[in-house]
Design an enzyme around this catalytic site. Structure first.
Site, mmCIF file in Angstrom:
data_model
loop_
_atom_site.group_PDB
_atom_site.id
_atom_site.type_symbol
_atom_site.label_atom_id
_atom_site.label_comp_id
_atom_site.label_asym_id
_atom_site.label_seq_id
_atom_site.Cartn_x
_atom_site.Cartn_y
_atom_site.Cartn_z
ATOM 1 N N ALA A 101 -52.536 -24.436 -0.381
ATOM 2 C CA ALA A 101 -51.136 -24.076 -0.628
ATOM 3 C C ALA A 101 -50.403 -25.324 -1.117
ATOM 4 O O ALA A 101 -50.965 -26.435 -1.083
ATOM 5 C CB ALA A 101 -50.480 -23.554 0.642
ATOM 6 N N LYS A 102 -49.204 -25.182 -1.571
ATOM 7 C CA LYS A 102 -48.369 -26.334 -1.923
ATOM 8 C C LYS A 102 -46.928 -25.855 -1.995
ATOM 9 O O LYS A 102 -46.676 -24.674 -2.241
ATOM 10 C CB LYS A 102 -48.773 -26.881 -3.299
ATOM 11 C CG LYS A 102 -48.374 -28.316 -3.523
ATOM 12 C CD LYS A 102 -49.364 -29.266 -2.889
ATOM 13 C CE LYS A 102 -49.038 -30.705 -3.129
ATOM 14 N NZ LYS A 102 -50.117 -31.586 -2.664
ATOM 15 N N GLY A 103 -46.000 -26.780 -1.797
ATOM 16 C CA GLY A 103 -44.604 -26.386 -1.879
ATOM 17 C C GLY A 103 -43.764 -27.547 -2.346
ATOM 18 O O GLY A 103 -44.251 -28.675 -2.491
#
Ligand code: NAD
Length: 412
Positions: A101-103
């Site tokens: 994931a990444k944000g």
């Protein structure tokens, strides 16, 4: 080329080798979920600022999703999407029980006061708290965020869900963080450099090394390599390149940089050159540890190093990768080379879940163990299939995620 196109190109090259069917490629490439949120917070002067925040959850076939939070003006959905996918392949190649994931938030954190940074982070948590958690998606620091931001994030998330420090990693050591997390990525780069050179029968003393970037990753990688007897002949940061043909005094530069606000500006114990000169120096090992896309088709023919370790994410673009590979330059790809950080993040999560703290020695030993296994597997895969280390790393990662997808019944 857009960030997600580069990652997907490497994916397709490896999937071709694996003969992965089209329908499975489509499944593995498309993120599970992409969330765009409004983040509104109060500035110190009483006005209200509104910025955009993202969280992309790419894949969870192998475990809860894991990936950093980036605060940078250039953050956009495409970049976050590409970095989320990279996390899936990175956790798979190192066999951590995670997905990717990444944000991030599109803002320059340097334009905010500490209180504004805290209010913005808490507003971001308010917007995404339902989709992150210790068993679903575990954020961590990335560009523009640090252990303090992780601390605010945990505190805000716990207001909704109760005590559970495993919701986020990269926390301060005195507050459920892991010893050795800060040095982990650079140390991992150093450990892997030693293993790679041993494989090609080069002794550390013979390996003149240049490292671009003297931030968290570059400085710790330099320190580890210096301690392992590599002559580190050049390092650079935004202020320029620092060079000594006989090898730099890295411990002195490390101390200087810390005292000088993590900058080498003003260091007088080395020859000075412009920052851009570093990449083209006549060295044996080049470690780009600053930014993405620094080696492109424009400068690929000027690279003289025989081996490159990608400490930064995506420092070589795909066109340059093809040109360098054609010249038989050995490249250790980012999904393995900089995986030390997420590996120690995993150790932090394990400690939080067990309410048990490891010593620094144990963290270092387990890091060495995890990266050694991953390196040996990638090396074998590369030899067995006569492919580059990058394609080999992607092949291993894709086959593991594909198998988990099939076993979990996701591929109906
Ligand atoms: P950092 O901000 O601590 O350091 C970046 C360094 O690069 C600084 O010394 C800066 O002066 C230098 N730099 C910037 N532009 C430069 C230029 N044009 N020429 C020379 N030097 C330049 O960042 P970091 O945490 O060390 O991360 C570096 C890279 O590694 C990034 O690509 C990041 O995504 C990647 N990475 C970091 C981690 C981690 O745990 N920190 C983990 C995985 C990947």
């Amino acid at each position: 080329m857009r960030a997600s196109e580069s990652t997907n190109l490497y994916f397709q090259q490896a999937a071709d080798q694996l003969k992965t069917p089209e329908w499975m490629r489509k499944m593995l490439l498309m993120p599970k979920r992409e969330v765009t949120v409004q983040v509104s917070f109060e500035r110190d002067n009483g006005s209200v600022e509104t910025v955009v925040g993202y969280r992309v959850q790419h894949d969870n076939a192998r475990g809860p999703m894991k990936g950093g939070l980036r605060y940078h003006p250039a953050v956009d959905l495409d970049e976050v999407r590409a970095l989320a996918a990279l996390m899936t392949w990175k956790t798979a190649v190192t066999e951590l029980p995670y997905g990717g994931a990444k944000g991030g938030i599109a803002i320059d954190p340097k334009t905010l006061s500490k209180k504004e940074l805290e209010r913005m982070t808490r507003a971001f948590v308010d917007a995404i708290h339902e989709i992150v958690g210790p068993d679903t998606d575990i954020p961590a620091p990335d560009m523009g965020t640090n252990h303090e931001v992780m601390s605010w994030f945990r505190n805000q998330w716990e207001k909704y869900h109760g005590f559970n420090p495993a919701v986020i990693t990269g926390k301060p050591v005195e507050e459920y963080g892991a010893k050795g997390r800060e040095e982990a990525t650079g140390r991992g780069v150093g450990l892997l450099a030693v293993k790679l050179l041993k494989r090609v029968n080069v002794r550390p003393e013979q390996c003149r090394t240049a490292i671009q970037g003297f931030g968290n990753v570059g400085s710790h990688a330099s320190k580890f390599l210096f301690e392992s007897a590599f002559p580190v002949v050049a390092v650079s940061d935004l202020s320029g390149t620092y060079y000594n043909a006989k090898g730099l005094n890295i411990p002195e530069m490390f101390t200087y940089s810390i005292k000088n606000g993590n900058r080498l500006e003003g260091f007088t114990g080395a020859e000075r050159m412009p920052a851009e000169a570093l990449l083209e120096l006549d060295v044996d090992l080049l470690i780009p540890a600053a930014l993405g896309d620094v080696i492109t088709k424009e400068n690929a023919s000027s690279i003289r190093a025989k081996t490159i370790i990608e400490a930064a994410n995506g420092p070589i673009d795909p066109e340059a990768d093809a040109l360098l590979s054609a010249r038989r330059i050995l490249i250790l790809p980012d999904i393995l080379a900089n995986a030390g950080g997420v590996t120690v993040s995993y150790f932090e999560w394990v400690q939080n879940r067990q309410h048990y703290r490891w010593t620094l020695d144990r963290v270092r030993q387990e890091l060495d163990h995890t990266l050694s296994d991953a390196f040996e597997n990638v090396w074998q895969q590369s030899s067995n299939h006569d492919v580059s280390l990058r394609t080999a790393a992607f092949m291993l990662a894709i086959s593991r995620v594909q198998r988990a997808t099939e076993l979990g019944g996701g591929a109906v």
